[in-house]
Design an enzyme around this catalytic site. Sequence first.
Site, PDB file in Angstrom:
ATOM      1  N   GLY A  77      12.024  28.254  -0.981  1.00  0.00           N
ATOM      2  CA  GLY A  77      13.186  28.449  -1.843  1.00  0.00           C
ATOM      3  C   GLY A  77      13.560  29.925  -1.880  1.00  0.00           C
ATOM      4  O   GLY A  77      14.748  30.291  -1.865  1.00  0.00           O
ATOM      5  N   THR A  78      12.556  30.778  -1.905  1.00  0.00           N
ATOM      6  CA  THR A  78      12.804  32.231  -1.929  1.00  0.00           C
ATOM      7  C   THR A  78      13.593  32.652  -0.697  1.00  0.00           C
ATOM      8  O   THR A  78      14.571  33.402  -0.795  1.00  0.00           O
ATOM      9  CB  THR A  78      11.458  32.996  -1.973  1.00  0.00           C
ATOM     10  N   ASN A 157      14.112  28.246 -14.599  1.00  0.00           N
ATOM     11  CA  ASN A 157      12.717  27.852 -14.370  1.00  0.00           C
ATOM     12  C   ASN A 157      11.817  28.098 -15.580  1.00  0.00           C
ATOM     13  O   ASN A 157      10.735  27.541 -15.678  1.00  0.00           O
ATOM     14  CB  ASN A 157      12.163  28.599 -13.149  1.00  0.00           C
ATOM     15  N   GLN A 185      14.974  24.213  -9.040  1.00  0.00           N
ATOM     16  CA  GLN A 185      14.371  23.475 -10.153  1.00  0.00           C
ATOM     17  C   GLN A 185      15.048  22.128 -10.418  1.00  0.00           C
ATOM     18  O   GLN A 185      14.502  21.306 -11.146  1.00  0.00           O
ATOM     19  CB  GLN A 185      14.403  24.310 -11.446  1.00  0.00           C
ATOM     20  N   SER A 205      13.754  23.651  -2.469  1.00  0.00           N
ATOM     21  CA  SER A 205      12.398  23.971  -2.008  1.00  0.00           C
ATOM     22  C   SER A 205      11.521  22.713  -2.035  1.00  0.00           C
ATOM     23  O   SER A 205      11.688  21.854  -2.909  1.00  0.00           O
ATOM     24  CB  SER A 205      11.823  25.045  -2.939  1.00  0.00           C
ATOM     25  N   THR A 243       9.977  28.746  15.256  1.00  0.00           N
ATOM     26  CA  THR A 243       9.664  27.360  15.632  1.00  0.00           C
ATOM     27  C   THR A 243       9.548  26.563  14.334  1.00  0.00           C
ATOM     28  O   THR A 243       8.848  26.979  13.410  1.00  0.00           O
ATOM     29  CB  THR A 243       8.348  27.308  16.432  1.00  0.00           C
ATOM     30  N   CYS A 331       5.609  33.121 -10.534  1.00  0.00           N
ATOM     31  CA  CYS A 331       5.843  34.325  -9.752  1.00  0.00           C
ATOM     32  C   CYS A 331       5.717  35.576 -10.600  1.00  0.00           C
ATOM     33  O   CYS A 331       5.610  36.674 -10.091  1.00  0.00           O
ATOM     34  CB  CYS A 331       7.237  34.281  -9.154  1.00  0.00           C
TER      35      CYS A 331
HETATM   36  N1  PLP Z   1      14.276  29.684  -7.541  1.00  0.00           N
HETATM   37  C1  PLP Z   1      13.770  29.116  -8.636  1.00  0.00           C
HETATM   38  C2  PLP Z   1      14.683  28.766  -9.776  1.00  0.00           C
HETATM   39  C3  PLP Z   1      12.396  28.862  -8.738  1.00  0.00           C
HETATM   40  O1  PLP Z   1      11.901  28.314  -9.845  1.00  0.00           O
HETATM   41  C4  PLP Z   1      11.569  29.209  -7.647  1.00  0.00           C
HETATM   42  C5  PLP Z   1      10.109  29.024  -7.728  1.00  0.00           C
HETATM   43  O2  PLP Z   1       9.518  29.040  -8.794  1.00  0.00           O
HETATM   44  C6  PLP Z   1      12.149  29.771  -6.498  1.00  0.00           C
HETATM   45  C7  PLP Z   1      13.513  29.996  -6.491  1.00  0.00           C
HETATM   46  C8  PLP Z   1      11.334  30.144  -5.313  1.00  0.00           C
HETATM   47  O3  PLP Z   1      10.961  28.993  -4.561  1.00  0.00           O
HETATM   48  P1  PLP Z   1       9.696  29.038  -3.595  1.00  0.00           P
HETATM   49  O4  PLP Z   1       8.480  29.003  -4.475  1.00  0.00           O
HETATM   50  O5  PLP Z   1       9.825  27.818  -2.728  1.00  0.00           O
HETATM   51  O6  PLP Z   1       9.779  30.285  -2.817  1.00  0.00           O
END
Ligand code: PLP
Length: 392
Positions: A77-78, A157, A185, A205, A243, A331
């Site tokens: 997701g990041t 989140n 989320q 994600s 890949t 995080c």
């Molecule tokens: N965006 C939101 C709202 C999230 O809650 C998170 C993870 O907690 C992310 C992005 C990042 O996703 P990932 O953990 O897959 O990198």
Amino acid sequence: MTDNKIKEYIYFDHSATTPVLPEVAEVMNNCFLKYFGNPSEPHMPGRQAKKILEDSRHEIASALGASDSEIIFTGSGTESDNMAIFGAADANSKKGNHIIITAVEHPAVAMPCKMLQKKGFKVTYLPVDRYGMIDPSDVKKSITNKTILVSVMHANNIVGTIQPVEEVGKLLKGTNIIFHIDAVQTFCNIKTDVNSLGADLLSVSGHKIYGPKGVGALYIRKKTRIKPFIFGGGQEKGWRSSTENIAGIAGFAKAASIGSKDMKSRAEHLTAMRQYLKKGILETIDGVAFNGHPEKRLPGNCNFSFNFVEGEAMVLRLDAAGIAVSSGSACSSSSTKPSHTLVAMGITPQDAFGSLRITLGYENTYGQVDYFLGSLKKIIMDLRRISPLKKG
Ligand code: PLP
């Protein structure tokens, strides 16, 4: 419903990550053991892997109401968020240098914007009300002739508040401003249809939906001007070289297919259990405030601030009692700063430090909630008894 004899470890931290479903693990295992080919190769193992890749793309596209060609697989997701922000900024910098985001974005959106600020971009941070919600009219007021991108998370989140993204989408329709939604989320928790949301870019994600970690996707509406930022062999039609992680992608797609099918029943169960938990806390513990919107929130998210106790201490004591919850987001929970989301909502630093996030999953039971309520009450009484924060 009381069951105070629960012995197994209870997991109430589903916004941080979710367990992988057995069906998902099985699909992934098959990829590791049987379908290990490189999808860029024309031979049989390569073709088999390519088919899994394209079937998975179709699954994710269907879950989002998108076309297959609009889905790019990423590493998380990041990465999807970074690609949306940096990619849109890079492709449109000649048109303008102004970006609008909310004050409560995940760092995966906020940090790239901070980096862009250092390079001369201007970023407007939309304020939120006491529930953590933006006012769409603030988006309208913030737009200038230099605005190239608006990014609003679908749901927060930390407190679970769902943003009025459809309204933002409507007011941006017909402009040439790109609209990005971080739906990490919400995907498979509430409806995330790219067309009804009005998204040009949308991030999801794998590991928040009972799929694997290290895989995500970015929806890119046709003709949206963005540039790639990972270069190499030209995979994903040049959008994201690397890949492809076939096992991860197949597992993500399986989780999305189950999650979309079960979304309604999961949400009903989660909402009812969340309300039961909320009532249990507010009726049995004093000196507590509920954080976030009372109704417009993720089905499984509960967030509270408890007077005279530290979130970290509660998390450790609950862990010792066999329960996983969070005092912030995964995080940033190692940070000593109060959550920027709670601060933006006007919550005092002391209440922000005393906050606890409980995020339920569809597999949780009322018996587990009862055990949690009993344990939490005892822990809070104990912590308050020794708290230096409590005067007199
Ligand atoms: N965006 C939101 C709202 C999230 O809650 C998170 C993870 O907690 C992310 C992005 C990042 O996703 P990932 O953990 O897959 O990198």
